[in-house]
Design a protein around this motif. Structure first.
Motif, PDB file in Angstrom:
ATOM      1  N   LEU A 111       0.826  -1.206   0.000  1.00  0.00           N
ATOM      2  CA  LEU A 111       0.000   0.000   0.000  1.00  0.00           C
ATOM      3  C   LEU A 111       0.865   1.262   0.000  1.00  0.00           C
ATOM      4  N   GLU A 112       2.033   1.167   0.623  1.00  0.00           N
ATOM      5  CA  GLU A 112       2.924   2.326   0.704  1.00  0.00           C
ATOM      6  C   GLU A 112       3.720   2.538  -0.572  1.00  0.00           C
ATOM      7  N   GLU A 113       3.836   1.496  -1.408  1.00  0.00           N
ATOM      8  CA  GLU A 113       4.627   1.588  -2.629  1.00  0.00           C
ATOM      9  C   GLU A 113       3.960   2.521  -3.642  1.00  0.00           C
ATOM     10  N   ASP A 114       4.776   3.266  -4.348  1.00  0.00           N
ATOM     11  CA  ASP A 114       4.299   4.065  -5.471  1.00  0.00           C
ATOM     12  C   ASP A 114       3.809   3.111  -6.546  1.00  0.00           C
ATOM     13  N   LYS A 115       2.608   3.311  -7.035  1.00  0.00           N
ATOM     14  CA  LYS A 115       2.053   2.414  -8.039  1.00  0.00           C
ATOM     15  C   LYS A 115       2.937   2.288  -9.262  1.00  0.00           C
ATOM     16  N   ARG A 116       3.728   3.316  -9.538  1.00  0.00           N
ATOM     17  CA  ARG A 116       4.625   3.274 -10.705  1.00  0.00           C
ATOM     18  C   ARG A 116       5.886   2.459 -10.421  1.00  0.00           C
ATOM     19  N   GLN A 117       6.129   2.184  -9.154  1.00  0.00           N
ATOM     20  CA  GLN A 117       7.319   1.423  -8.773  1.00  0.00           C
ATOM     21  C   GLN A 117       6.886   0.209  -7.954  1.00  0.00           C
ATOM     22  N   PHE A 118       6.113  -0.627  -8.596  1.00  0.00           N
ATOM     23  CA  PHE A 118       5.575  -1.825  -7.919  1.00  0.00           C
ATOM     24  C   PHE A 118       6.709  -2.773  -7.541  1.00  0.00           C
ATOM     25  N   ASP A 119       6.734  -3.155  -6.286  1.00  0.00           N
ATOM     26  CA  ASP A 119       7.789  -4.036  -5.767  1.00  0.00           C
ATOM     27  C   ASP A 119       7.343  -5.499  -5.898  1.00  0.00           C
ATOM     28  N   SER A 120       7.884  -6.195  -6.895  1.00  0.00           N
ATOM     29  CA  SER A 120       7.483  -7.586  -7.142  1.00  0.00           C
ATOM     30  C   SER A 120       7.938  -8.511  -6.014  1.00  0.00           C
ATOM     31  N   ALA A 121       9.038  -8.158  -5.350  1.00  0.00           N
ATOM     32  CA  ALA A 121       9.531  -9.000  -4.258  1.00  0.00           C
ATOM     33  C   ALA A 121       8.527  -9.047  -3.115  1.00  0.00           C
ATOM     34  N   TRP A 122       7.939  -7.898  -2.781  1.00  0.00           N
ATOM     35  CA  TRP A 122       6.945  -7.872  -1.703  1.00  0.00           C
ATOM     36  C   TRP A 122       5.668  -8.591  -2.128  1.00  0.00           C
ATOM     37  N   GLN A 123       5.317  -8.503  -3.409  1.00  0.00           N
ATOM     38  CA  GLN A 123       4.148  -9.233  -3.893  1.00  0.00           C
ATOM     39  C   GLN A 123       4.387 -10.746  -3.777  1.00  0.00           C
ATOM     40  N   GLU A 124       5.610 -11.171  -4.101  1.00  0.00           N
ATOM     41  CA  GLU A 124       5.954 -12.579  -3.980  1.00  0.00           C
ATOM     42  C   GLU A 124       5.897 -13.020  -2.516  1.00  0.00           C
ATOM     43  N   MET A 125       6.384 -12.159  -1.624  1.00  0.00           N
ATOM     44  CA  MET A 125       6.328 -12.461  -0.196  1.00  0.00           C
ATOM     45  C   MET A 125       4.880 -12.586   0.262  1.00  0.00           C
ATOM     46  N   LEU A 126       4.013 -11.694  -0.225  1.00  0.00           N
ATOM     47  CA  LEU A 126       2.605 -11.739   0.136  1.00  0.00           C
ATOM     48  C   LEU A 126       1.963 -13.044  -0.329  1.00  0.00           C
ATOM     49  N   ASN A 127       2.277 -13.453  -1.553  1.00  0.00           N
ATOM     50  CA  ASN A 127       1.715 -14.698  -2.081  1.00  0.00           C
ATOM     51  C   ASN A 127       2.179 -15.905  -1.262  1.00  0.00           C
ATOM     52  N   HIS A 128       3.474 -15.893  -0.936  1.00  0.00           N
ATOM     53  CA  HIS A 128       4.028 -16.996  -0.154  1.00  0.00           C
ATOM     54  C   HIS A 128       3.406 -17.039   1.242  1.00  0.00           C
ATOM     55  N   ALA A 129       3.262 -15.868   1.876  1.00  0.00           N
ATOM     56  CA  ALA A 129       2.683 -15.802   3.215  1.00  0.00           C
ATOM     57  C   ALA A 129       1.220 -16.236   3.199  1.00  0.00           C
ATOM     58  N   THR A 130       0.516 -15.878   2.141  1.00  0.00           N
ATOM     59  CA  THR A 130      -0.888 -16.285   2.021  1.00  0.00           C
ATOM     60  C   THR A 130      -1.008 -17.804   1.947  1.00  0.00           C
ATOM     61  N   GLN A 131      -0.096 -18.416   1.184  1.00  0.00           N
ATOM     62  CA  GLN A 131      -0.082 -19.870   1.089  1.00  0.00           C
ATOM     63  C   GLN A 131       0.223 -20.495   2.452  1.00  0.00           C
ATOM     64  N   ARG A 132       1.160 -19.904   3.161  1.00  0.00           N
ATOM     65  CA  ARG A 132       1.515 -20.423   4.489  1.00  0.00           C
ATOM     66  C   ARG A 132       0.349 -20.318   5.454  1.00  0.00           C
ATOM     67  N   VAL A 133      -0.420 -19.226   5.354  1.00  0.00           N
ATOM     68  CA  VAL A 133      -1.582 -19.055   6.223  1.00  0.00           C
ATOM     69  C   VAL A 133      -2.601 -20.154   5.970  1.00  0.00           C
ATOM     70  N   MET A 134      -2.846 -20.448   4.685  1.00  0.00           N
ATOM     71  CA  MET A 134      -3.808 -21.496   4.336  1.00  0.00           C
ATOM     72  C   MET A 134      -3.363 -22.851   4.894  1.00  0.00           C
ATOM     73  N   GLU A 135      -2.078 -23.163   4.724  1.00  0.00           N
ATOM     74  CA  GLU A 135      -1.551 -24.429   5.232  1.00  0.00           C
ATOM     75  C   GLU A 135      -1.582 -24.470   6.759  1.00  0.00           C
ATOM     76  N   ALA A 136      -1.230 -23.331   7.387  1.00  0.00           N
ATOM     77  CA  ALA A 136      -1.204 -23.268   8.851  1.00  0.00           C
ATOM     78  C   ALA A 136      -2.612 -23.396   9.425  1.00  0.00           C
ATOM     79  N   GLU A 137      -3.599 -22.829   8.756  1.00  0.00           N
ATOM     80  CA  GLU A 137      -4.981 -22.941   9.223  1.00  0.00           C
ATOM     81  C   GLU A 137      -5.456 -24.395   9.157  1.00  0.00           C
ATOM     82  N   GLN A 138      -5.073 -25.097   8.077  1.00  0.00           N
ATOM     83  CA  GLN A 138      -5.435 -26.513   7.957  1.00  0.00           C
ATOM     84  C   GLN A 138      -4.758 -27.330   9.068  1.00  0.00           C
ATOM     85  N   THR A 139      -3.478 -27.042   9.298  1.00  0.00           N
ATOM     86  CA  THR A 139      -2.744 -27.759  10.348  1.00  0.00           C
ATOM     87  C   THR A 139      -3.340 -27.479  11.719  1.00  0.00           C
TER      88      THR A 139
END
Length: 256
Positions: A125-153
């Motif tokens: 949300l803090e990133e300038d839309k013109r300078q989208f940080d793909s690394a943080w997006q990748e981290m978000l995707n990975h964390a989302t997957q971990r949340v889903m797995e952790a909730e199942q566990t």
């Protein structure tokens, strides 16, 4: 098993001082062979001692417990349901404790994954839309997957926790009922079952020692066979090299 001595084929056949130097690998393999032989002899001695100790304690336990049965009498047999219920309750308690630890770990993993998501979302949300940080997006995707797995566990761990807790409560209830019903015979038979538990633990430790020694013996025998195979391989290589050298160029198909 005797040590590998210099009169064996792997020493006589391989050493030819007049023709060539001894292959340096031979000494190393001979040392391994002798070391593994020493290990085998030591393990076999210790293994036999361990087995003898186990048999001795087993005989002693049998005799002592039979003496107590004769001394205490019918109370031993009458109180068996209680002592079995006590054993089941103890096992259920251990299972419940493991389930509780598993549930706590799953809860902690889920909490950490949710914190990572919150951090990644805030950064995006803090990133300038013109300078989208793909690394943080990748981290978000990975964390989302971990949340889903952790909730199942966590869901599974919570179910196991409830099941083991119910099993423990039922086992404790059964044990307490029998304790109230058989109080007199329990007190009378207590020396027998306490001694039986003591011998059980001692025999379990002795059995583990025997199993460990057996594993060490198997390993030593494997190392011995490996060293022996290596010596035979070196011997074959040297003999082949000597044959090739003795044959000369004509022996290799030269018609000059």
């Amino acid at each position: 098993m005797d040590n590998f001595e210099k009169g064996n084929r792997s020493d006589e056949d391989l050493e030819s001082p007049e023709e060539e130097e001894v292959d340096p690998r031979i000494q190393g393999e001979l040392e391994k062979l002798n070391q593994s032989t020493d290990d085998i002899n030591r393990c076999e001695t210790e293994l036999e001692d361990g087995r003898q100790k186990f048999r001795s304690v087993l005989v002693e336990a049998t005799v002592k417990l039979e003496e107590l049965v004769k001394k205490i009498g019918k109370a031993v047999e009458d109180s068996k349901p209680y002592w079995e219920a006590r054993r089941v309750a103890r096992q259920a308690q251990l299972e419940a404790q493991r389930a509780t630890q598993g549930f706590q770990r799953a809860t902690e993993v889920l909490r950490a994954a949710k914190e990572t998501i919150a951090l990644a979302e805030q950064r995006l949300l803090e990133e300038d839309k013109r300078q989208f940080d793909s690394a943080w997006q990748e981290m978000l995707n990975h964390a989302t997957q971990r949340v889903m797995e952790a909730e199942q566990t966590k869901t599974h761990s919570e179910l196991v926790h409830k099941e083991t807790a119910a099993k423990y409560n039922a086992a404790m209830s059964r044990m307490k009922q029998l304790e109230k019903k058989l109080k007199r015979t329990i007190n009378k038979s207590k020396p027998y079952f306490e001694l039986k538990a003591k011998y059980y633990l001692q025999l379990e430790q002795l059995k583990k020692n025997v199993d460990d020694l057996q594993a060490r013996l198997t390993l030593a025998k494997g190392e011995y066979k490996t060293a022996l195979r290596n010596l035979e391989m070196i011997s074959d290589e040297i003999h082949e090299r000597r044959r090739s050298s003795a044959m000369g160029p004509r022996g290799r198909g030269c018609w000059c």
